[in-house]
Scaffold this motif. Structure first.
Motif, PDB file in Angstrom:
ATOM      1  N   GLU A  46      35.120   0.099  59.245  1.00 53.95           N
ATOM      2  CA  GLU A  46      34.138   0.681  60.173  1.00 53.95           C
ATOM      3  C   GLU A  46      33.021   1.437  59.443  1.00 53.95           C
ATOM      4  N   ALA A  47      33.364   2.118  58.367  1.00 54.87           N
ATOM      5  CA  ALA A  47      32.352   2.884  57.635  1.00 54.87           C
ATOM      6  C   ALA A  47      31.259   1.975  57.101  1.00 54.87           C
ATOM      7  N   ASP A  48      31.622   0.791  56.601  1.00 59.10           N
ATOM      8  CA  ASP A  48      30.626  -0.155  56.095  1.00 59.10           C
ATOM      9  C   ASP A  48      29.785  -0.722  57.227  1.00 59.10           C
ATOM     10  N   LEU A  49      30.401  -0.962  58.376  1.00 60.52           N
ATOM     11  CA  LEU A  49      29.648  -1.483  59.511  1.00 60.52           C
ATOM     12  C   LEU A  49      28.665  -0.438  60.047  1.00 60.52           C
ATOM     13  N   ARG A  50      29.091   0.813  60.085  1.00 60.31           N
ATOM     14  CA  ARG A  50      28.197   1.875  60.561  1.00 60.31           C
ATOM     15  C   ARG A  50      27.020   2.086  59.613  1.00 60.31           C
ATOM     16  N   ALA A  51      27.237   1.822  58.324  1.00 61.40           N
ATOM     17  CA  ALA A  51      26.184   2.057  57.332  1.00 61.40           C
ATOM     18  C   ALA A  51      25.049   1.047  57.445  1.00 61.40           C
ATOM     19  N   GLY A  52      25.286  -0.075  58.124  1.00 56.67           N
ATOM     20  CA  GLY A  52      24.264  -1.110  58.230  1.00 56.67           C
ATOM     21  C   GLY A  52      23.614  -1.143  59.601  1.00 56.67           C
ATOM     22  N   ASP A  53      22.396  -1.636  59.644  1.00 55.98           N
ATOM     23  CA  ASP A  53      21.700  -1.845  60.911  1.00 55.98           C
ATOM     24  C   ASP A  53      22.260  -3.101  61.582  1.00 55.98           C
ATOM     25  N   PRO A  54      22.631  -3.049  62.872  1.00 57.15           N
ATOM     26  CA  PRO A  54      23.220  -4.216  63.530  1.00 57.15           C
ATOM     27  C   PRO A  54      22.360  -5.468  63.434  1.00 57.15           C
ATOM     28  N   GLY A  55      21.046  -5.300  63.555  1.00 58.40           N
ATOM     29  CA  GLY A  55      20.159  -6.453  63.444  1.00 58.40           C
ATOM     30  C   GLY A  55      20.190  -7.066  62.061  1.00 58.40           C
ATOM     31  N   ALA A  56      20.193  -6.217  61.030  1.00 57.15           N
ATOM     32  CA  ALA A  56      20.237  -6.712  59.651  1.00 57.15           C
ATOM     33  C   ALA A  56      21.581  -7.376  59.366  1.00 57.15           C
ATOM     34  N   LEU A  57      22.671  -6.808  59.899  1.00 60.86           N
ATOM     35  CA  LEU A  57      23.982  -7.405  59.692  1.00 60.86           C
ATOM     36  C   LEU A  57      24.093  -8.763  60.374  1.00 60.86           C
ATOM     37  N   ALA A  58      23.489  -8.881  61.563  1.00 60.01           N
ATOM     38  CA  ALA A  58      23.475 -10.175  62.247  1.00 60.01           C
ATOM     39  C   ALA A  58      22.674 -11.193  61.444  1.00 60.01           C
ATOM     40  N   ALA A  59      21.530 -10.764  60.897  1.00 58.02           N
ATOM     41  CA  ALA A  59      20.694 -11.672  60.110  1.00 58.02           C
ATOM     42  C   ALA A  59      21.386 -12.071  58.804  1.00 58.02           C
ATOM     43  N   ALA A  60      22.141 -11.132  58.199  1.00 56.83           N
ATOM     44  CA  ALA A  60      22.873 -11.447  56.973  1.00 56.83           C
ATOM     45  C   ALA A  60      23.943 -12.501  57.243  1.00 56.83           C
ATOM     46  N   ALA A  61      24.651 -12.358  58.365  1.00 57.24           N
ATOM     47  CA  ALA A  61      25.660 -13.356  58.732  1.00 57.24           C
ATOM     48  C   ALA A  61      25.012 -14.711  58.991  1.00 57.24           C
ATOM     49  N   ALA A  62      23.843 -14.703  59.642  1.00 59.20           N
ATOM     50  CA  ALA A  62      23.124 -15.951  59.902  1.00 59.20           C
ATOM     51  C   ALA A  62      22.700 -16.620  58.600  1.00 59.20           C
ATOM     52  N   SER A  63      22.252 -15.804  57.648  1.00 58.45           N
ATOM     53  CA  SER A  63      21.857 -16.323  56.337  1.00 58.45           C
ATOM     54  C   SER A  63      23.026 -17.023  55.650  1.00 58.45           C
TER      55      SER A  63
END
Length: 284
Positions: A46-63
């Motif tokens: 959870e700490a790593d997920l909170r540290a990232g912006d949800p939009g950026a994390l979604a885009a990273a997964a898409a990449s």
């Protein structure tokens, strides 16, 4: 999907999945991004997920999903790059490593060793094992936490110290690719190497000409101990002793190499080892 995860983590992943519905980077992914996000981030703290912006994390997964769209079995996909907002739909203050490969033991540790050896500190690591279905051409048809007919693949997203030198990025990528191939051949040949060790132990117990029983029994017990999950076998090769007038040679037996000591496919061809003095006497 097996098991459960903390409610707080699921809440964070749901927020990332909601972002994936509207992200422009989701438009050209080979699979729907929302379900992929759920499996991709399931094991992340959870700490790593909170540290990232949800939009950026979604885009990273898409990449990562686009990068893994086509892959043949036995081949590792490796990319080392600096995400660009206009090109990738997201950016990061760190260099990113993306890997897609068949799941096998030692992957996470091996990648950490390579990156540390390149002088790069690991800041974030996302490494889900996904159940994947591909067609004969290697095109991705499904990827989830669990599929009845899925094959396990390791998808690794690692963020390391920022490196802008293109030559260094390529060097890191090449070293990772080489290491993953080493892991693959070692894992594939593990059963044969283990069987070889046990066969050697049996041969030692049967006795060797000119060697005392106490010594062969001790050696056999040691090899048995190694084969009892106390040692990681990485390579195996057989040699024959060729005697000479003043120097003997240990000559590699053709096609006996296993694991890291396989030949072919760009691997170095083994050369004879010269034996002199006490080593020569002991070998005889």
């Amino acid at each position: 999907m097996p098991g459960t995860i903390p409610a707080a983590r699921q809440h964070l992943i749901d927020a990332i999945a909601r972002q994936s519905r509207t992200a422009r980077t989701a438009r050209d992914t080979p699979l729907p991004l929302g379900p992929f996000v759920q499996a991709y981030y399931r094991g992340v703290d959870e700490a790593d997920l909170r540290a990232g912006d949800p939009g950026a994390l979604a885009a990273a997964a898409a990449s990562h999903l686009r990068f893994g769209a086509v892959r043949k079995p036995g081949r590792a996909l490796v990319r080392v790059f600096n995400p660009d907002l206009s090109r990738d739909g997201w950016q990061s203050p760190r260099t990113v490593v993306e890997v897609v490969t068949d799941d096998m033991p030692f992957l996470v540790d091996s990648l950490a060793v390579v990156l540390n050896g390149c002088g790069l500190s690991i800041h974030t690591m996302v490494h889900p094992v996904l159940a994947v279905r591909r067609d004969r051409a290697g095109r991705l048809a499904a990827a989830a936490g669990e599929l009845a007919d899925g094959k396990p693949e390791s998808w690794q997203h690692i963020e390391v110290d920022l490196t802008r030198d293109a030559a260094q990025l390529e060097q890191v990528r090449a070293r990772i690719e080489t290491t993953l191939d080493d892991v693959r051949v070692s894992v594939e040949d593990w059963p044969q190497m283990l069987a070889g060790a046990r066969r050697i132990a049996d041969e030692l117990r049967d006795g060797l000409p000119g060697v005392g029983k106490a010594e062969t029994d001790e050696a056999a017990a040691f090899v048995d101990w190694l084969a009892g999950n106390h040692f990681t076998f990485l390579g195996y090769r057989e040699y024959r002793l060729a005697r000479g007038a003043s120097v003997d040679r240990l000559v590699p037996v053709a096609r006996s190499g296993l694991g890291l000591l396989r030949t072919g496919a760009g691997r170095p061809r083994p050369q004879p080892t010269l034996l002199k003095g006490e080593v020569r006497r002991k070998a005889r």
